[in-house]
Every structure is written in C-alpha cells, then in structure tokens.
Scaffold this motif. Sequence first.
Motif, PDB file in Angstrom:
ATOM      1  N   LYS A   1       0.838  -1.312  -0.008  1.00  0.00           N
ATOM      2  CA  LYS A   1      -0.016  -0.106  -0.342  1.00  0.00           C
ATOM      3  C   LYS A   1       0.819   1.319   0.107  1.00  0.00           C
ATOM      4  O   LYS A   1       1.841   1.375   0.730  1.00  0.00           O
ATOM      5  CB  LYS A   1      -1.071   0.065   1.364  1.00  0.00           C
ATOM      6  CG  LYS A   1      -1.905   1.153   1.061  1.00  0.00           C
ATOM      7  CD  LYS A   1      -2.905   1.102   2.841  1.00  0.00           C
ATOM      8  CE  LYS A   1      -3.870   2.348   2.277  1.00  0.00           C
ATOM      9  NZ  LYS A   1      -5.234   1.620   3.767  1.00  0.00           N
ATOM     10  N   VAL A   2       0.915   2.015  -0.778  1.00  0.00           N
ATOM     11  CA  VAL A   2       1.539   3.525  -1.274  1.00  0.00           C
ATOM     12  C   VAL A   2       1.066   4.437  -0.187  1.00  0.00           C
ATOM     13  O   VAL A   2      -0.102   4.752   0.265  1.00  0.00           O
ATOM     14  CB  VAL A   2       1.096   4.085  -2.154  1.00  0.00           C
ATOM     15  CG1 VAL A   2       1.981   4.914  -2.625  1.00  0.00           C
ATOM     16  CG2 VAL A   2       1.626   3.007  -3.131  1.00  0.00           C
ATOM     17  N   LYS A   3       3.045   4.714   1.085  1.00  0.00           N
ATOM     18  CA  LYS A   3       1.934   5.536   1.255  1.00  0.00           C
ATOM     19  C   LYS A   3       2.167   7.214   2.005  1.00  0.00           C
ATOM     20  O   LYS A   3       1.792   7.606   1.783  1.00  0.00           O
ATOM     21  CB  LYS A   3       2.734   5.451   3.031  1.00  0.00           C
ATOM     22  CG  LYS A   3       4.533   5.018   2.622  1.00  0.00           C
ATOM     23  CD  LYS A   3       5.442   4.588   4.622  1.00  0.00           C
ATOM     24  CE  LYS A   3       7.135   4.704   3.858  1.00  0.00           C
ATOM     25  NZ  LYS A   3       7.754   4.615   5.113  1.00  0.00           N
ATOM     26  N   ASP A   4       3.834   7.620   0.446  1.00  0.00           N
ATOM     27  CA  ASP A   4       4.197   8.645   0.061  1.00  0.00           C
ATOM     28  C   ASP A   4       3.329   8.670  -0.983  1.00  0.00           C
ATOM     29  O   ASP A   4       3.701   8.784  -2.190  1.00  0.00           O
ATOM     30  CB  ASP A   4       5.109   8.456   0.517  1.00  0.00           C
ATOM     31  CG  ASP A   4       5.743  10.312   0.581  1.00  0.00           C
ATOM     32  OD1 ASP A   4       5.036  11.248   0.193  1.00  0.00           O
ATOM     33  OD2 ASP A   4       6.835  10.626   0.430  1.00  0.00           O
ATOM     34  N   GLN A   5       2.480   9.045  -1.206  1.00  0.00           N
ATOM     35  CA  GLN A   5       1.177   9.034  -2.351  1.00  0.00           C
ATOM     36  C   GLN A   5       1.498   9.976  -3.335  1.00  0.00           C
ATOM     37  O   GLN A   5       1.972  10.645  -4.275  1.00  0.00           O
ATOM     38  CB  GLN A   5      -0.191   9.059  -2.305  1.00  0.00           C
ATOM     39  CG  GLN A   5      -0.965   7.737  -1.646  1.00  0.00           C
ATOM     40  CD  GLN A   5      -2.564   7.678  -1.167  1.00  0.00           C
ATOM     41  OE1 GLN A   5      -3.038   8.857  -1.525  1.00  0.00           O
ATOM     42  NE2 GLN A   5      -3.013   6.752  -1.674  1.00  0.00           N
ATOM     43  N   LYS A   6       2.223  11.349  -2.737  1.00  0.00           N
ATOM     44  CA  LYS A   6       2.308  12.669  -2.761  1.00  0.00           C
ATOM     45  C   LYS A   6       3.811  12.880  -3.829  1.00  0.00           C
ATOM     46  O   LYS A   6       3.821  13.024  -5.122  1.00  0.00           O
ATOM     47  CB  LYS A   6       2.298  13.948  -2.122  1.00  0.00           C
ATOM     48  CG  LYS A   6       0.758  13.969  -1.586  1.00  0.00           C
ATOM     49  CD  LYS A   6       1.495  15.903  -0.061  1.00  0.00           C
ATOM     50  CE  LYS A   6       0.255  16.142   0.564  1.00  0.00           C
ATOM     51  NZ  LYS A   6       0.019  16.784   1.429  1.00  0.00           N
ATOM     52  N   ALA A   7       4.147  11.854  -3.571  1.00  0.00           N
ATOM     53  CA  ALA A   7       5.452  11.776  -4.001  1.00  0.00           C
ATOM     54  C   ALA A   7       5.329  11.283  -5.942  1.00  0.00           C
ATOM     55  O   ALA A   7       5.965  11.557  -6.317  1.00  0.00           O
ATOM     56  CB  ALA A   7       5.953  10.590  -3.773  1.00  0.00           C
ATOM     57  N   LEU A   8       3.825  10.939  -5.933  1.00  0.00           N
ATOM     58  CA  LEU A   8       3.539   9.797  -7.112  1.00  0.00           C
ATOM     59  C   LEU A   8       3.132  11.495  -8.230  1.00  0.00           C
ATOM     60  O   LEU A   8       3.407  11.026  -9.172  1.00  0.00           O
ATOM     61  CB  LEU A   8       3.126   8.722  -6.921  1.00  0.00           C
ATOM     62  CG  LEU A   8       3.655   7.428  -6.446  1.00  0.00           C
ATOM     63  CD1 LEU A   8       2.121   6.633  -6.276  1.00  0.00           C
ATOM     64  CD2 LEU A   8       4.767   6.567  -6.901  1.00  0.00           C
TER      65      LEU A   8
END
Length: 348
Positions: A257-264
């Motif tokens: 599960k992606v925890k740092d979504q803003k990085a994408l």
Amino acid sequence: MSQNMRLGAFVLMALAILAVFVFLVGNAESRFQANDRLQAQFQTVSGLENGADVRIGGLHKGTVRKIQLPARSDGKMTVVMDVSRETRHLIKMDSVASIQSEGLVGNKFVEISFGSDGSPEVPKDGTIQSTPPVDISDLIHKTDGILDTTKGTLDNLQVATANISTITGKMNTGTGTVGALINDKTMYKQATAGVEALHADADALKHNFLLRGYFNKQGFADPAEIEKYVIPRLPAEAPEKTFQFEGAKLFDKDSAKVKDQKALNEAGAFLQTHNSGIVVIETSAGPVGEADKDLAQSQARAYAVRDYLLNHFKLDDHRLKIIGLGKTDGQPGVRILVYKSPSDTGRD
C-alpha cells in the motif's frame, strides 16, 4: 685405665661423631647453611613425609621440616619447610607450592614456582599459595569413568549405524513412506500435487471474505487482476523519461500500500500532459527475503502505483503496464519508465 682401653674409647667416640654427621647430611639438614622458613597449606598432603625434598626450579633447595594437622576438621594441613636463603629473591608472594612425585609411584616432594618480579618477598614464617596435589588413585578413577563413557558411546554408535543401515535398506527397496516417495512415481506425484495445492490454498485465502479485509489493508490486490497488466520484459528501446523512487519511502515493510502518495504526483502530472507511448511501472524487492514472496510483493506494489495514478490523473488505462522484478541485488525501488511510442510488450 690402660692404653688399649683409651684407644678403644677414642675410636668409638670418633665413630659416633661420624655417624651423627652422616645422618645430618643424609637428611639434608645442613647446619652450615642459612635457611628461611616457609609454610604452605594443602587439603591433603597425599603421602608427603617429614624430610622430603623442597625443590625450586627443579633443584633441591630445602627440606620439609614438619607437617601439622589442622586445628579443626574443616581446616587444611600445614607443611612447614626450611628453604635455602639464597632463593629469597626467587620465592615471592605469588609463588605456588605443589606436591609432586618422582614418576607415578615415586617419592613425594614439594615444588615451589618462581615468583614475578613485581611481587613482594615472602616474610619470615610466611605462607605461600598452593595447588591441590594430584593423586594417582584419582587419576585411575577418572580414567575408569572415561573408559566407561567411551564404551557407552561406541555402543550407541553401533546401534545408530545399524539403524541407518536399516533405514537405507528400506529406502532402496521402496519400503516405508520415505522409500515410497523416492522409488514410487505415484507417491512423488501425490506429494508434488499436495505442495501445489498448498500454494493454491494460500492464494484462495486472499479471496476469502473473512481474510479479504486484511490483504486489502496491506494493499495486495487480486492476483488475477494484477496479472492482466504484467509484462514479461521491458521494451527494447530506452525510455524517454524515468521517474525513480526509493521503495522504503513509498511502502512500509511487507506492505503493498502506497504510503507517500504525493511523491507520485510529479510523474502523474507529466503523464497527464504528455502524449507518450507505453508506460511501465517497474518495482524491485531488494536482496532480502524469499524469491516467490518477493516477486508477488513487487508485482502488487507496481499494481498499487498504477492504481493510484489512474485514480488521480486522466491517463489511458491500456498504456500503463507493470513488471515486478522480485528479489534483486540493489535496494528496493520503484521506476516509472515512459516510452515515446507504443512498443511490443513481449506478449504473444
């Protein structure tokens, strides 16, 4: 008194004096040499007697003067020794006295070790350290015990060897479960089918309505859904642009599960505004872990990144592909590879 009687008395007196002198010399009780008196205490003197030698550096340098019994039953025997004064610079407070024997059954004597240079000298009538004597009867008793233990070990080894021979014979003839597994093809196929069924059951757990919530919470999607977008290899040409991320920053350990979504978001904005070809999301699990689990996890993580991009940016669903590298030499990571034009995905 006649002259003959006087001569006889003189001869007798001379012989008596000579006998006393020989006795004193024979007992090493030299009256012409200065001695110092030392003591050492032992739990048992192990056959040591009065008049026994005291040796320093292997040389005779003293005599056991007397052996005293302890004042109490829990005390130790005290060995009093007269030692040549010329050894005073060698015998120190850290010297050690030990009772030894000449050969296995020879006479007992006391051996005193040299002291260290920094240690103080032993005072008059002082006591030095000692070590327990080794008794021949104790050695024989211990030897008997070692021989008994060795015999028992050899007996057990013979029994174990016989058991191994029996098991090996059964395996060679196909007797027993292990023998059947090795020699019987049907048994082998059944065992293989059981292992495959175990893996299938593990996958089925992900679809079980009781456990589905747990896997979804960890970010693991349906394997059948993931498989739709997996490509076996990257396109041959170099990508137009590459976005690279550290696996530890995007995902928690053992999670997809992606925890740092803003990085994408930077990659998503680029894909949304550029008319590119195929986009491949590549993930690696790093050098630690089991190969099968790492492959499944890396594919699940690639799918999670793909799912986020589709849900937050206007992208062509058919252009986003995934590839999980599984176990790799480098650190866990994620790459978004953007190609200029549609390419062969490697599917037949």
